[in-house]
Design a protein around this motif. Structure first.
Motif, PDB file in Angstrom:
ATOM      1  N   THR A 217      -5.683  75.652  38.644  1.00 15.60           N
ATOM      2  CA  THR A 217      -5.637  77.356  38.526  1.00 15.60           C
ATOM      3  C   THR A 217      -5.337  77.766  39.892  1.00 15.60           C
ATOM      4  O   THR A 217      -4.546  78.700  40.308  1.00 15.60           O
TER       5      THR A 217
ATOM      6  N   GLN B 127      -8.455  84.587  52.521  1.00 16.02           N
ATOM      7  CA  GLN B 127      -8.550  85.658  51.950  1.00 16.02           C
ATOM      8  C   GLN B 127      -7.890  85.352  50.504  1.00 16.02           C
ATOM      9  O   GLN B 127      -8.979  85.942  49.405  1.00 16.02           O
TER      10      GLN B 127
ATOM     11  N   LYS C 170     -11.303  83.557  49.032  1.00 15.42           N
ATOM     12  CA  LYS C 170     -12.129  84.448  48.866  1.00 15.42           C
ATOM     13  C   LYS C 170     -11.912  85.393  47.590  1.00 15.42           C
ATOM     14  O   LYS C 170     -12.956  85.731  46.650  1.00 15.42           O
ATOM     15  N   THR C 171     -10.761  85.803  47.242  1.00 15.15           N
ATOM     16  CA  THR C 171     -10.427  86.667  46.315  1.00 15.15           C
ATOM     17  C   THR C 171     -10.554  85.976  45.002  1.00 15.15           C
ATOM     18  O   THR C 171     -11.037  86.552  43.945  1.00 15.15           O
ATOM     19  N   ALA C 172     -10.162  84.676  44.798  1.00 16.74           N
ATOM     20  CA  ALA C 172     -10.327  83.976  43.746  1.00 16.74           C
ATOM     21  C   ALA C 172     -11.716  83.644  43.338  1.00 16.74           C
ATOM     22  O   ALA C 172     -12.213  83.605  42.154  1.00 16.74           O
TER      23      ALA C 172
ATOM     24  N   ARG D 114     -14.309  85.884  44.035  1.00 16.89           N
ATOM     25  CA  ARG D 114     -14.877  87.380  43.746  1.00 16.89           C
ATOM     26  C   ARG D 114     -14.435  87.656  42.597  1.00 16.89           C
ATOM     27  O   ARG D 114     -14.919  88.158  41.723  1.00 16.89           O
ATOM     28  N   ASP D 115     -13.098  87.159  41.934  1.00 14.53           N
ATOM     29  CA  ASP D 115     -12.257  87.598  40.805  1.00 14.53           C
ATOM     30  C   ASP D 115     -12.616  86.565  39.758  1.00 14.53           C
ATOM     31  O   ASP D 115     -12.334  86.823  38.419  1.00 14.53           O
ATOM     32  N   GLY D 116     -13.539  85.535  39.854  1.00 12.51           N
ATOM     33  CA  GLY D 116     -13.546  84.488  38.809  1.00 12.51           C
ATOM     34  C   GLY D 116     -12.549  83.827  38.466  1.00 12.51           C
ATOM     35  O   GLY D 116     -12.649  82.940  37.534  1.00 12.51           O
ATOM     36  N   VAL D 117     -11.573  83.589  39.392  1.00  9.74           N
ATOM     37  CA  VAL D 117     -10.418  82.470  39.042  1.00  9.74           C
ATOM     38  C   VAL D 117     -10.901  81.274  39.608  1.00  9.74           C
ATOM     39  O   VAL D 117     -10.698  80.356  38.737  1.00  9.74           O
TER      40      VAL D 117
END
Length: 482
Positions: free
Chosen positions: A10, A31, A34-36, A38-41
Protein backbone atom coordinates in the motif's frame (compact mmCIF):
# COMPACT_ATOMS: atom_id res chain seq x y z
CA UNK A 1 -2.98 -12.22 2.78
CA UNK A 2 -1.71 -10.89 6.12
CA UNK A 3 -0.87 -7.30 7.04
CA UNK A 4 2.85 -7.88 6.72
CA UNK A 5 2.45 -7.97 2.95
CA UNK A 6 -0.54 -5.67 2.51
CA UNK A 7 0.99 -2.65 4.25
CA UNK A 8 4.29 -2.46 2.32
CA UNK A 9 2.43 -2.80 -0.96
CA UNK A 10 0.00 0.00 0.00
CA UNK A 11 2.60 2.58 1.01
CA UNK A 12 5.03 1.49 -1.70
CA UNK A 13 2.42 2.00 -4.38
CA UNK A 14 1.71 5.43 -2.88
CA UNK A 15 5.42 6.29 -3.06
CA UNK A 16 5.59 5.04 -6.65
CA UNK A 17 2.73 7.36 -7.66
CA UNK A 18 4.20 10.35 -5.82
CA UNK A 19 7.94 10.22 -6.41
CA UNK A 20 9.76 13.26 -4.98
CA UNK A 21 11.52 15.75 -7.21
CA UNK A 22 15.23 16.47 -7.01
CA UNK A 23 16.33 18.42 -3.93
CA UNK A 24 13.08 17.96 -2.01
CA UNK A 25 13.09 14.27 -1.26
CA UNK A 26 13.33 14.28 2.54
CA UNK A 27 10.51 16.78 3.19
CA UNK A 28 8.33 15.29 0.45
CA UNK A 29 8.66 11.72 1.77
CA UNK A 30 8.10 12.70 5.39
CA UNK A 31 4.89 14.50 4.45
CA UNK A 32 3.81 11.54 2.32
CA UNK A 33 4.12 9.15 5.29
CA UNK A 34 2.44 11.62 7.68
CA UNK A 35 -0.50 12.02 5.30
CA UNK A 36 -0.77 8.24 4.86
CA UNK A 37 -0.97 7.79 8.64
CA UNK A 38 -3.46 10.64 9.06
CA UNK A 39 -5.73 9.42 6.25
CA UNK A 40 -5.68 5.76 7.32
CA UNK A 41 -3.66 4.44 4.38
CA UNK A 42 -1.26 3.21 7.05
CA UNK A 43 -3.31 1.87 9.94
CA UNK A 44 -2.32 1.78 13.63
CA UNK A 45 -0.13 -1.21 14.45
CA UNK A 46 0.80 -1.90 10.83
CA UNK A 47 4.38 -2.35 9.69
CA UNK A 48 6.27 0.07 7.46
CA UNK A 49 8.32 -1.40 4.61
CA UNK A 50 12.02 -2.06 5.24
CA UNK A 51 14.23 0.99 4.75
CA UNK A 52 16.03 -0.38 1.70
CA UNK A 53 12.76 -1.30 -0.01
CA UNK A 54 11.21 2.11 0.65
CA UNK A 55 14.40 3.92 -0.46
CA UNK A 56 14.59 1.91 -3.68
CA UNK A 57 10.94 2.66 -4.52
CA UNK A 58 11.43 6.39 -3.82
CA UNK A 59 14.73 6.45 -5.78
CA UNK A 60 16.45 8.10 -2.82
CA UNK A 61 19.44 7.20 -0.66
CA UNK A 62 19.18 4.88 2.34
CA UNK A 63 20.29 7.80 4.53
CA UNK A 64 17.41 10.00 3.33
CA UNK A 65 14.81 7.33 4.06
CA UNK A 66 16.43 6.64 7.45
CA UNK A 67 16.05 10.35 8.28
CA UNK A 68 12.36 10.14 7.34
CA UNK A 69 11.74 7.14 9.59
CA UNK A 70 13.70 8.73 12.47
CA UNK A 71 11.71 11.96 12.16
CA UNK A 72 8.41 10.07 12.22
CA UNK A 73 9.55 8.27 15.36
CA UNK A 74 10.60 11.50 17.09
CA UNK A 75 7.15 12.90 16.35
CA UNK A 76 5.56 9.86 17.97
CA UNK A 77 3.88 8.66 14.76
CA UNK A 78 5.73 5.36 14.50
CA UNK A 79 7.52 3.02 16.87
CA UNK A 80 10.79 1.28 15.91
CA UNK A 81 11.15 -2.09 17.62
CA UNK A 82 14.61 -3.61 17.76
CA UNK A 83 14.86 -6.62 15.47
CA UNK A 84 11.21 -6.37 14.35
CA UNK A 85 10.81 -3.25 12.24
CA UNK A 86 8.93 0.06 12.38
CA UNK A 87 5.21 0.17 13.15
CA UNK A 88 2.51 2.85 13.06
CA UNK A 89 1.51 3.90 16.56
CA UNK A 90 -1.88 3.00 17.95
CA UNK A 91 -4.15 6.06 17.70
CA UNK A 92 -4.41 6.34 21.49
CA UNK A 93 -0.62 6.24 21.76
CA UNK A 94 0.38 8.86 19.18
CA UNK A 95 2.98 10.87 21.05
CA UNK A 96 3.00 8.37 23.91
CA UNK A 97 4.21 4.76 24.35
CA UNK A 98 7.72 6.15 23.82
CA UNK A 99 9.22 4.42 26.83
CA UNK A 100 7.07 1.50 28.03
CA UNK A 101 3.86 0.00 26.60
CA UNK A 102 0.47 0.79 28.05
CA UNK A 103 -1.02 -2.47 29.41
CA UNK A 104 -4.51 -1.21 28.53
CA UNK A 105 -3.85 -0.52 24.84
CA UNK A 106 -6.04 -2.15 22.22
CA UNK A 107 -3.85 -5.21 21.57
CA UNK A 108 -3.61 -6.06 25.27
CA UNK A 109 -4.85 -9.55 26.23
CA UNK A 110 -7.20 -9.43 29.25
CA UNK A 111 -6.73 -11.91 32.11
CA UNK A 112 -9.00 -14.91 32.41
CA UNK A 113 -12.11 -15.03 34.61
CA UNK A 114 -12.13 -11.25 35.03
CA UNK A 115 -9.33 -11.45 37.59
CA UNK A 116 -7.51 -8.23 38.42
CA UNK A 117 -4.29 -8.07 36.42
CA UNK A 118 -1.15 -8.48 38.53
CA UNK A 119 1.27 -5.88 37.20
CA UNK A 120 4.89 -7.03 37.13
CA UNK A 121 5.70 -4.75 34.20
CA UNK A 122 5.86 -1.12 35.30
CA UNK A 123 8.73 -0.60 37.73
CA UNK A 124 7.04 1.21 40.61
CA UNK A 125 7.50 0.77 44.37
CA UNK A 126 4.19 0.32 46.16
CA UNK A 127 3.91 2.14 49.50
CA UNK A 128 1.07 3.62 51.54
CA UNK A 129 3.44 5.99 53.29
CA UNK A 130 4.22 7.81 50.03
CA UNK A 131 0.59 8.81 49.46
CA UNK A 132 0.17 9.82 53.10
CA UNK A 133 3.23 12.04 53.20
CA UNK A 134 2.47 13.72 49.84
CA UNK A 135 -1.00 14.71 51.06
CA UNK A 136 0.56 16.03 54.27
CA UNK A 137 3.29 17.93 52.41
CA UNK A 138 0.82 19.54 49.97
CA UNK A 139 -1.38 20.68 52.84
CA UNK A 140 1.64 22.16 54.61
CA UNK A 141 2.72 23.89 51.39
CA UNK A 142 -0.72 25.40 50.82
CA UNK A 143 -0.68 27.13 54.22
CA UNK A 144 3.00 27.64 54.96
CA UNK A 145 4.76 28.52 51.69
CA UNK A 146 5.46 32.22 51.23
CA UNK A 147 3.81 34.33 48.54
CA UNK A 148 7.27 34.82 47.07
CA UNK A 149 7.63 31.08 46.54
CA UNK A 150 4.13 30.59 45.16
CA UNK A 151 3.61 33.74 43.08
CA UNK A 152 7.03 34.58 41.63
CA UNK A 153 8.90 33.43 38.53
CA UNK A 154 12.23 31.77 39.23
CA UNK A 155 14.85 30.52 36.80
CA UNK A 156 15.86 26.92 36.18
CA UNK A 157 18.82 27.00 38.55
CA UNK A 158 16.77 27.06 41.76
CA UNK A 159 17.97 28.69 44.95
CA UNK A 160 20.43 27.66 47.62
CA UNK A 161 17.84 27.25 50.37
CA UNK A 162 15.98 24.66 48.29
CA UNK A 163 19.17 22.82 47.44
CA UNK A 164 20.38 22.68 51.02
CA UNK A 165 17.02 21.27 52.12
CA UNK A 166 16.86 18.66 49.37
CA UNK A 167 20.45 17.40 49.67
CA UNK A 168 19.11 14.86 52.16
CA UNK A 169 17.84 12.87 49.16
CA UNK A 170 21.36 12.51 47.74
CA UNK A 171 23.73 9.68 48.70
CA UNK A 172 25.46 10.51 51.97
CA UNK A 173 28.81 10.94 50.21
CA UNK A 174 27.36 13.72 48.02
CA UNK A 175 25.43 15.62 50.68
CA UNK A 176 28.36 17.94 51.39
CA UNK A 177 28.63 19.32 47.85
CA UNK A 178 28.38 23.03 47.16
CA UNK A 179 25.08 24.44 45.90
CA UNK A 180 26.54 25.34 42.50
CA UNK A 181 27.08 21.64 41.80
CA UNK A 182 23.41 20.78 42.40
CA UNK A 183 20.37 21.33 40.19
CA UNK A 184 16.70 20.61 40.89
CA UNK A 185 14.79 19.31 37.86
CA UNK A 186 11.53 17.57 36.93
CA UNK A 187 12.69 14.03 37.69
CA UNK A 188 15.42 11.69 36.48
CA UNK A 189 13.91 11.34 32.99
CA UNK A 190 13.90 15.13 32.60
CA UNK A 191 17.49 15.10 33.85
CA UNK A 192 18.51 12.61 31.14
CA UNK A 193 16.76 14.58 28.41
CA UNK A 194 18.12 17.94 29.56
CA UNK A 195 21.68 16.66 29.94
CA UNK A 196 21.70 15.07 26.49
CA UNK A 197 20.03 18.10 24.92
CA UNK A 198 22.42 20.66 26.41
CA UNK A 199 25.68 18.72 26.57
CA UNK A 200 25.62 16.93 23.21
CA UNK A 201 25.39 18.35 19.70
CA UNK A 202 24.16 16.91 16.40
CA UNK A 203 26.79 14.47 15.20
CA UNK A 204 27.84 13.48 18.73
CA UNK A 205 27.53 9.82 19.69
CA UNK A 206 25.98 8.60 22.95
CA UNK A 207 27.33 5.33 24.31
CA UNK A 208 24.86 3.02 26.09
CA UNK A 209 24.80 -0.44 27.60
CA UNK A 210 23.22 -3.11 25.34
CA UNK A 211 20.25 -3.16 27.72
CA UNK A 212 19.02 -0.06 29.52
CA UNK A 213 16.02 1.93 30.66
CA UNK A 214 14.11 2.77 27.42
CA UNK A 215 13.72 6.42 28.39
CA UNK A 216 17.36 7.03 27.45
CA UNK A 217 16.89 5.72 23.91
CA UNK A 218 13.67 7.75 23.62
CA UNK A 219 15.57 10.92 24.55
CA UNK A 220 18.43 10.13 22.14
CA UNK A 221 15.96 9.55 19.32
CA UNK A 222 13.91 12.69 19.95
CA UNK A 223 17.05 14.82 20.14
CA UNK A 224 18.34 13.46 16.83
CA UNK A 225 21.54 12.05 18.33
CA UNK A 226 23.23 8.81 17.35
CA UNK A 227 24.12 5.99 19.71
CA UNK A 228 26.22 2.86 19.97
CA UNK A 229 26.43 0.09 22.53
CA UNK A 230 29.35 -0.99 24.67
CA UNK A 231 29.92 -4.59 25.71
CA UNK A 232 29.04 -5.59 29.28
CA UNK A 233 29.77 -8.50 31.58
CA UNK A 234 28.72 -9.56 35.08
CA UNK A 235 30.33 -6.41 36.56
CA UNK A 236 28.84 -3.92 34.12
CA UNK A 237 30.56 -2.03 31.30
CA UNK A 238 33.66 -3.71 29.85
CA UNK A 239 36.62 -1.29 29.98
CA UNK A 240 38.28 -2.71 26.84
CA UNK A 241 35.11 -2.29 24.77
CA UNK A 242 34.52 1.22 26.12
CA UNK A 243 38.07 2.32 25.34
CA UNK A 244 37.88 0.90 21.82
CA UNK A 245 34.89 3.14 21.10
CA UNK A 246 36.61 6.13 22.72
CA UNK A 247 39.76 5.64 20.62
CA UNK A 248 37.70 6.05 17.47
CA UNK A 249 36.65 9.51 18.70
CA UNK A 250 32.99 8.64 18.41
CA UNK A 251 31.83 9.03 22.02
CA UNK A 252 30.75 12.28 23.69
CA UNK A 253 28.65 10.88 26.57
CA UNK A 254 28.36 7.50 28.31
CA UNK A 255 24.97 6.83 29.94
CA UNK A 256 24.90 4.13 32.61
CA UNK A 257 23.01 2.82 35.62
CA UNK A 258 25.81 1.51 37.81
CA UNK A 259 23.71 0.56 40.85
CA UNK A 260 20.75 -1.82 40.57
CA UNK A 261 20.93 -1.68 36.78
CA UNK A 262 17.59 -1.69 35.02
CA UNK A 263 16.87 -4.32 33.73
CA UNK A 264 19.83 -6.68 34.41
CA UNK A 265 20.16 -6.01 38.18
CA UNK A 266 23.97 -5.59 37.99
CA UNK A 267 25.73 -3.29 40.46
CA UNK A 268 29.17 -2.28 39.18
CA UNK A 269 31.92 -2.71 41.82
CA UNK A 270 34.20 0.16 42.81
CA UNK A 271 37.28 -1.16 40.99
CA UNK A 272 35.39 -1.36 37.69
CA UNK A 273 33.93 2.14 38.21
CA UNK A 274 37.45 3.51 38.61
CA UNK A 275 38.56 1.82 35.39
CA UNK A 276 35.65 3.27 33.45
CA UNK A 277 36.13 6.73 34.99
CA UNK A 278 39.83 6.84 34.11
CA UNK A 279 39.06 5.96 30.49
CA UNK A 280 36.39 8.69 30.40
CA UNK A 281 38.95 11.19 31.75
CA UNK A 282 41.55 10.13 29.19
CA UNK A 283 39.21 10.69 26.23
CA UNK A 284 37.15 13.54 27.70
CA UNK A 285 33.88 11.59 27.76
CA UNK A 286 31.12 12.67 30.15
CA UNK A 287 29.49 9.97 32.29
CA UNK A 288 25.78 10.36 33.03
CA UNK A 289 24.80 8.07 35.88
CA UNK A 290 21.09 7.38 36.46
CA UNK A 291 20.83 6.41 40.13
CA UNK A 292 17.04 6.36 40.54
CA UNK A 293 17.20 3.11 42.58
CA UNK A 294 20.29 4.07 44.55
CA UNK A 295 18.45 4.73 47.82
CA UNK A 296 17.71 0.99 48.04
CA UNK A 297 21.46 0.19 48.07
CA UNK A 298 23.04 1.79 51.16
CA UNK A 299 26.13 -0.39 50.77
CA UNK A 300 26.65 0.33 47.06
CA UNK A 301 29.97 1.77 45.85
CA UNK A 302 30.11 5.57 45.61
CA UNK A 303 28.65 7.15 42.45
CA UNK A 304 30.85 8.36 39.61
CA UNK A 305 30.14 11.98 40.60
CA UNK A 306 32.03 11.41 43.86
CA UNK A 307 34.97 9.50 42.36
CA UNK A 308 35.30 11.69 39.24
CA UNK A 309 33.57 14.99 40.10
CA UNK A 310 34.78 16.78 36.95
CA UNK A 311 33.80 13.99 34.59
CA UNK A 312 30.43 12.76 35.83
CA UNK A 313 26.81 13.83 36.10
CA UNK A 314 24.68 12.21 38.79
CA UNK A 315 20.90 11.96 38.32
CA UNK A 316 18.23 10.82 40.75
CA UNK A 317 14.69 11.69 41.81
CA UNK A 318 11.75 10.94 44.07
CA UNK A 319 9.56 8.91 41.68
CA UNK A 320 10.69 5.57 43.16
CA UNK A 321 11.53 6.80 46.64
CA UNK A 322 8.25 8.62 47.37
CA UNK A 323 5.78 8.57 44.46
CA UNK A 324 5.74 8.83 40.63
CA UNK A 325 3.56 11.95 41.01
CA UNK A 326 6.31 13.88 42.81
CA UNK A 327 8.18 14.98 39.69
CA UNK A 328 11.26 16.30 41.44
CA UNK A 329 14.75 15.19 40.52
CA UNK A 330 18.34 16.10 41.30
CA UNK A 331 21.51 16.61 39.28
CA UNK A 332 25.04 16.73 40.67
CA UNK A 333 27.71 17.88 38.21
CA UNK A 334 30.54 20.37 37.73
CA UNK A 335 29.16 23.95 38.10
CA UNK A 336 29.52 24.87 34.42
CA UNK A 337 27.44 21.82 33.45
CA UNK A 338 24.69 22.45 35.99
CA UNK A 339 24.44 25.97 34.61
CA UNK A 340 24.04 24.66 31.07
CA UNK A 341 21.36 22.24 32.21
CA UNK A 342 19.61 25.00 34.16
CA UNK A 343 19.42 26.97 30.93
CA UNK A 344 17.81 23.92 29.33
CA UNK A 345 15.15 23.74 32.05
CA UNK A 346 14.43 27.46 31.68
CA UNK A 347 14.07 27.02 27.91
CA UNK A 348 11.73 24.03 28.29
CA UNK A 349 9.49 24.92 31.26
CA UNK A 350 11.04 28.10 32.74
CA UNK A 351 11.25 26.59 36.24
CA UNK A 352 10.46 23.54 38.33
CA UNK A 353 7.06 23.83 40.01
CA UNK A 354 7.51 25.81 43.26
CA UNK A 355 4.57 23.91 44.76
CA UNK A 356 6.22 20.52 44.20
CA UNK A 357 9.59 21.86 45.29
CA UNK A 358 8.14 23.17 48.53
CA UNK A 359 6.31 19.88 49.11
CA UNK A 360 9.58 17.99 48.61
CA UNK A 361 11.28 20.34 51.09
CA UNK A 362 8.58 19.59 53.68
CA UNK A 363 9.18 15.86 53.20
CA UNK A 364 12.95 16.37 53.42
CA UNK A 365 12.47 17.82 56.89
CA UNK A 366 11.09 14.52 58.17
CA UNK A 367 14.51 12.89 58.31
CA UNK A 368 13.59 10.21 60.85
CA UNK A 369 10.57 9.16 58.78
CA UNK A 370 12.68 9.07 55.62
CA UNK A 371 15.26 6.85 57.31
CA UNK A 372 12.55 4.56 58.65
CA UNK A 373 10.75 4.37 55.32
CA UNK A 374 13.95 3.55 53.42
CA UNK A 375 14.76 0.80 55.93
CA UNK A 376 11.23 -0.64 55.66
CA UNK A 377 11.34 -0.53 51.86
CA UNK A 378 14.71 -2.27 51.77
CA UNK A 379 13.45 -4.99 54.13
CA UNK A 380 10.31 -5.44 52.01
CA UNK A 381 12.46 -5.66 48.87
CA UNK A 382 14.57 -8.38 50.50
CA UNK A 383 11.48 -10.42 51.39
CA UNK A 384 10.09 -10.06 47.89
CA UNK A 385 13.35 -11.15 46.33
CA UNK A 386 13.54 -14.17 48.62
CA UNK A 387 10.03 -15.08 47.51
CA UNK A 388 10.87 -14.52 43.84
CA UNK A 389 14.01 -16.62 44.13
CA UNK A 390 12.10 -19.45 45.81
CA UNK A 391 9.46 -19.60 43.09
CA UNK A 392 11.49 -18.72 39.97
CA UNK A 393 15.06 -19.68 40.94
CA UNK A 394 15.91 -21.62 37.74
CA UNK A 395 15.21 -18.58 35.58
CA UNK A 396 16.74 -15.66 37.55
CA UNK A 397 20.10 -14.03 36.81
CA UNK A 398 22.02 -11.57 39.03
CA UNK A 399 19.56 -12.27 41.83
CA UNK A 400 21.81 -11.36 44.75
CA UNK A 401 22.62 -7.85 43.58
CA UNK A 402 19.16 -6.36 42.94
CA UNK A 403 16.42 -4.88 45.13
CA UNK A 404 13.64 -3.63 42.87
CA UNK A 405 13.22 -6.02 39.95
CA UNK A 406 14.26 -9.42 38.58
CA UNK A 407 15.81 -10.40 35.24
CA UNK A 408 14.56 -13.72 33.86
CA UNK A 409 16.55 -15.87 31.43
CA UNK A 410 14.53 -17.98 28.96
CA UNK A 411 15.62 -20.83 26.74
CA UNK A 412 16.46 -19.96 23.14
CA UNK A 413 13.52 -22.04 21.96
CA UNK A 414 10.99 -19.97 23.92
CA UNK A 415 9.20 -17.18 22.06
CA UNK A 416 9.40 -14.21 24.41
CA UNK A 417 6.55 -12.30 22.75
CA UNK A 418 4.27 -15.34 22.96
CA UNK A 419 5.25 -15.84 26.59
CA UNK A 420 4.27 -12.24 27.40
CA UNK A 421 0.87 -12.80 25.78
CA UNK A 422 0.35 -16.13 27.56
CA UNK A 423 1.24 -14.55 30.88
CA UNK A 424 -1.30 -11.80 30.19
CA UNK A 425 -3.99 -14.41 29.57
CA UNK A 426 -3.06 -15.95 32.91
CA UNK A 427 -3.48 -12.53 34.57
CA UNK A 428 0.15 -11.35 34.85
CA UNK A 429 1.59 -8.31 33.03
CA UNK A 430 5.33 -8.68 32.28
CA UNK A 431 7.76 -6.96 29.92
CA UNK A 432 9.64 -8.47 27.01
CA UNK A 433 13.39 -7.97 27.47
CA UNK A 434 13.70 -6.53 23.97
CA UNK A 435 11.90 -3.38 25.21
CA UNK A 436 15.21 -2.54 26.92
CA UNK A 437 17.47 -3.48 24.00
CA UNK A 438 19.78 -1.00 22.27
CA UNK A 439 20.95 -3.47 19.63
CA UNK A 440 19.43 -6.36 17.69
CA UNK A 441 20.58 -9.21 19.94
CA UNK A 442 20.19 -8.03 23.55
CA UNK A 443 17.21 -9.13 25.63
CA UNK A 444 15.79 -11.51 23.01
CA UNK A 445 15.41 -14.32 25.54
CA UNK A 446 14.63 -12.36 28.70
CA UNK A 447 11.76 -10.79 30.59
CA UNK A 448 11.93 -8.23 33.41
CA UNK A 449 9.76 -8.51 36.49
CA UNK A 450 8.96 -5.51 38.67
CA UNK A 451 8.54 -7.28 41.97
CA UNK A 452 7.99 -4.12 44.05
CA UNK A 453 4.89 -3.03 42.09
CA UNK A 454 2.11 -5.26 43.56
CA UNK A 455 0.47 -3.70 46.61
CA UNK A 456 1.08 -6.74 48.80
CA UNK A 457 3.53 -9.62 48.93
CA UNK A 458 0.56 -11.99 48.73
CA UNK A 459 -0.44 -10.47 45.40
CA UNK A 460 3.14 -10.82 44.19
CA UNK A 461 3.16 -14.47 45.23
CA UNK A 462 -0.01 -15.19 43.22
CA UNK A 463 1.53 -13.55 40.17
CA UNK A 464 4.81 -15.45 40.51
CA UNK A 465 3.05 -18.80 40.89
CA UNK A 466 1.01 -18.14 37.74
CA UNK A 467 4.14 -17.08 35.87
CA UNK A 468 6.05 -20.14 37.09
CA UNK A 469 3.33 -22.37 35.64
CA UNK A 470 3.55 -20.56 32.31
CA UNK A 471 7.36 -20.78 32.27
CA UNK A 472 7.41 -24.47 33.11
CA UNK A 473 5.06 -25.32 30.23
CA UNK A 474 6.39 -23.22 27.33
CA UNK A 475 4.43 -25.09 24.65
CA UNK A 476 1.05 -25.16 26.36
CA UNK A 477 -1.74 -22.59 26.34
CA UNK A 478 -2.23 -20.60 29.54
CA UNK A 479 -5.92 -21.34 29.23
CA UNK A 480 -5.14 -24.95 30.20
CA UNK A 481 -3.81 -23.86 33.59
CA UNK A 482 -6.21 -21.22 34.93
Amino acid sequence: MNNYYIVPMTILSLIAKNKPGEGQKYAHLEQLFKTAIRDGVLLPGEKLPPLRTAAWEAKCSLGTMSRVYSSLERKGLVNARVGQGTFVQEAANIGADVILPNPLQSNYVPPLKNDTIIDLGLNAIANDWGEEIIRWALQRTSTKASSFNLMTYRDGFGDNQQKRALRVFLPETLQGISEDRMLINHGAQNGVYTALGRLASPGDTICQEPLSYPGVSAAISQLGLSSLTVETDAMGICPVSFEQHCKKGRVRILVTTATGHNPTCITTPIARRKEIGLIAQKYDVLIIEDDIYGFLYPDAPPPYAEIFPEQAIYLSGLAKRISPSLRIGFTVAPPHLTMLMAQGITAQTWMVSPILTNAAMEIAGRTEDLTSFTRQTTIAAGKRHDLTNRILAPYITNYASCQSHAWIELSETTSTSQLVRRAAKAGVHILDGSRFANNTTAGKHNIRLSIMTPDTIQQLERGLIKLSTVLSNPNESSCDFF
